[in-house]
Each structure stands twice: as C-alpha cells, then as structure tokens.
Write a protein that holds these residues in place. Structure first.
Motif, short mmCIF file in Angstrom:
data_model
loop_
_atom_site.label_atom_id
_atom_site.label_comp_id
_atom_site.label_asym_id
_atom_site.label_seq_id
_atom_site.Cartn_x
_atom_site.Cartn_y
_atom_site.Cartn_z
N ILE A 157 0.79 -1.20 0.03
CA ILE A 157 -0.14 0.03 -0.05
C ILE A 157 0.84 1.28 -0.08
CG2 ILE A 157 -1.96 1.17 1.03
CD1 ILE A 157 -2.45 -1.53 0.02
N SER A 158 1.06 1.87 -1.07
CA SER A 158 1.69 2.95 -1.24
C SER A 158 0.76 4.30 -1.25
CB SER A 158 2.50 3.08 -2.52
OG SER A 158 3.05 4.26 -2.87
N SER A 159 1.01 5.27 -2.09
CA SER A 159 -0.10 6.37 -1.89
C SER A 159 0.15 7.48 -3.26
CB SER A 159 0.44 7.09 -0.79
OG SER A 159 -0.29 8.59 -0.75
N VAL A 160 -0.50 8.20 -3.72
CA VAL A 160 -0.17 9.20 -4.54
C VAL A 160 0.60 10.11 -4.12
CG1 VAL A 160 -2.05 10.86 -3.64
CG2 VAL A 160 -1.63 10.85 -6.07
N VAL A 179 8.02 2.65 -1.25
CA VAL A 179 7.02 1.27 -1.29
C VAL A 179 6.66 0.91 -2.83
CG1 VAL A 179 4.40 0.38 -0.82
CG2 VAL A 179 6.01 1.46 1.00
N LEU A 180 6.40 2.04 -3.48
CA LEU A 180 6.32 1.72 -4.97
C LEU A 180 7.54 1.36 -5.47
CD1 LEU A 180 4.97 2.01 -7.49
CD2 LEU A 180 5.69 4.63 -7.75
N SER A 181 8.80 1.65 -5.35
CA SER A 181 10.24 1.31 -5.77
C SER A 181 10.29 -0.14 -5.48
CB SER A 181 11.15 2.17 -5.37
OG SER A 181 12.34 1.84 -5.81
N ALA A 199 1.90 -2.07 -6.51
CA ALA A 199 1.52 -1.25 -5.32
C ALA A 199 0.20 -0.61 -5.70
CB ALA A 199 2.38 0.00 -5.44
N LEU A 200 -0.51 -0.66 -4.38
CA LEU A 200 -1.98 0.26 -4.68
C LEU A 200 -1.80 1.56 -4.13
CD1 LEU A 200 -5.21 0.19 -4.97
CD2 LEU A 200 -5.24 -0.63 -2.93
N MET A 201 -2.06 2.54 -4.81
CA MET A 201 -1.73 4.02 -4.49
C MET A 201 -2.93 4.88 -4.24
SD MET A 201 1.37 4.28 -7.54
CE MET A 201 1.88 5.81 -6.83
N GLY A 258 2.07 0.74 -10.26
CA GLY A 258 1.18 1.06 -9.22
C GLY A 258 0.03 1.49 -9.88
N VAL A 259 -0.99 1.11 -8.92
CA VAL A 259 -2.42 1.38 -9.33
C VAL A 259 -2.86 2.65 -8.50
CG1 VAL A 259 -4.69 0.34 -9.31
CG2 VAL A 259 -2.87 -1.23 -9.99
N LEU A 260 -3.15 3.68 -9.33
CA LEU A 260 -3.72 4.59 -8.59
C LEU A 260 -5.18 4.60 -8.47
CD1 LEU A 260 -1.93 7.98 -10.32
CD2 LEU A 260 -2.17 7.57 -7.98
N ALA A 261 -5.64 5.06 -7.19
CA ALA A 261 -7.11 5.05 -6.76
C ALA A 261 -7.33 6.25 -6.20
CB ALA A 261 -7.52 3.67 -6.05
#
Length: 270
Positions: A157-160, A179-181, A199-201, A258-261
């Motif tokens: 769980i990353s983030s925008v 986390v994304l990296s 990663a879920l962002m 990374g999946v941006l939500a």
C-alpha cells in the motif's frame, strides 16, 4: 459496508495483511473475506485499539450470517518493525490454512509535521514502519510463496504521495515512493517464481491518518475541489482494486506497477 458483491473471486485463497483492523486495511480484509478468502490479520494489539479489533470480528460474523461462502479470519498482534512479527503472521496463516496466496503490506504511519521542525524520532518511526516494516513483511511472505512453488500476489500500500510532494509530508512522501520502488524491484526479483508484486496507490482517503485534514473544513473543501469525482475517498473504494490485484484470473499479467485509486486527483494539475 462491502464494496463488492460476494462473487467468490478469491474462493479457497489465503491472504495475510498487516495493519488490518482499521482504515484501508480493514476494508481490504472484509472484501477478501466476502470473496471467500481466509485472512490472517496483523495489528499492534494496543489497549486503545481493542474496540477496532472487536468490531472487525463482529463485522466478519455479520458477513458469515448472510449465508455466503465467506473466508475465515485470524488475528495476531505485533509490531511490523520487528521481522519476527511478519514471520509469526505467515506461520499462523500456514498453520491454519496450509498456504499463502496473497499478501498485503498495509501497515503505515503518518503525522503531519513542518519540515524544519521534524525531529529524528518522527523521521525514524516513519522509515521504520513504512519502509522497513513493508520490507520485512513482504520478505517473509515472499519466502513462503517461493517455498510453496505456485506463485502469488504481493501488494504494497503506497500512495499518490509517492508521486506528489507535500509541505507537511517531507518525512512521509519518500516512504511511499519507497514502497512503489520496492514493489517494482521485488517484481523483477520474484518474476521467475510467478509472484506478482504491485503497489496500490490511494489518494486522500477518510481514515485515521487523514483526521487532521478531515476535521479542517477549509482543507477538506480544497481537497474535494481538486478531485474530479468531487469527494474524498472512502476506505471501501480501495477494496475493488485490492481484490483485482489479488485475483490471479483478473490481473495475472499486472506486475511491477502502481495502481492509482485517487478519484483523478493526480491528473488534475490546473
């Protein structure tokens, strides 16, 4: 309230998740269980958080009473900054259900702070939980998945905030970029073992970590104005993406991304 109908998308699977009694982690736990997945849940085990633990277990019972083919839950306390915590969580999942198919590194911390006033203790805690805790937990999960030999899905769980700066987040945004990296590098390392790492962002989500902004009407309105969908995210908004990334049939070729939500917030530059 669950975000997805009980379609059995994760039937027969086993997952483990860190920081799973509140916020985004909790929403993912409930979504997975509703989809037929057994879930081992980590939490800190603090006395002040007992109400969250009890209410989660009660919510799972409510789902079970609906008569759908739900998964089961087990919960284990521990601090993810210790590698032993994640090892124990994985061992508990294996002891109960014999395998691990999905792992979600969700545990994280954030406290707004001005750059010039950040103390070493706050920076160290942010790095220890958000980076080291994610690393240790994913490593424990990956070791088990490699041992099993039938692949799996690891979600960080990353983030925008991995893509955007924040004046009160100089100690936080680097950890979410990490986390994304980390997921990208893990995907390269574990691809030969058919373990997908993504990663879920999330964008701005109404959780405990965002309480400061949610209680400030001016800041909340400014955030909503920046989001094309016009609203702050709800933890349940992350349930669908998390199920998607976990489900082999739906995302079997989604890897190292990374999946941006975020409701469109990142793209709204003007």
């Amino acid at each position: 309230m669950a975000a997805l109908p009980a379609w059995g998308l994760l039937a027969g699977k086993t997952a483990a998740i860190t920081g799973g009694t509140t916020g985004i982690g909790r929403a993912i736990v409930l979504a997975y269980i509703s989809q037929g997945c057994n879930v081992a849940v980590n939490h800190l085990g603090l006395p002040k958080d007992e109400s969250h633990r009890h209410s989660l277990l009660e919510e799972v019972k409510t789902i079970e009473r609906k008569g759908i083919n739900t998964g089961k839950i087990l919960e284990l306390s521990g601090d993810v900054t210790s590698p032993q915590t994640s090892e124990d969580l994985i061992k508990a999942a294996i002891s109960h259900w014999g395998k691990l198919d999905i792992f979600v590194a969700n545990a994280g911390v954030f406290k707004q702070a001005e750059f010039l006033k950040i103390q070493p203790s706050l920076l160290d805690h942010s790095v220890d939980v958000n980076i080291k805790g994610t690393f240790y937990s994913c490593q424990a999960a990956a070791r088990q998945m490699v041992k099993q030999g039938h692949g799996g899905s690891i979600i960080g769980i990353s983030s925008v905030s991995a893509l955007l700066g924040g004046g009160l987040q100089t100690h936080y945004t680097p950890t979410k970029a990490a986390v994304l990296s980390m997921m990208q590098s893990m995907a390269i390392s574990l691809g030969k073992d058919q373990i997908r790492c993504n990663a879920l962002m999330p964008g701005t989500i109404a959780t405990q970590l965002a309480d400061h902004d949610m209680k400030n009407p001016t800041k909340k309105a400014a955030l909503e104005a920046r989001i094309p969908l016009g609203r702050i995210g709800d933890p349940n908004d992350m349930a669908g993406p998390a199920v998607f990334l976990a489900c082999q049939e739906m995302s079997r070729y989604v890897n190292a991304t990374g999946v941006l939500a975020d409701g469109g917030m990142f793209s709204n530059l003007q």
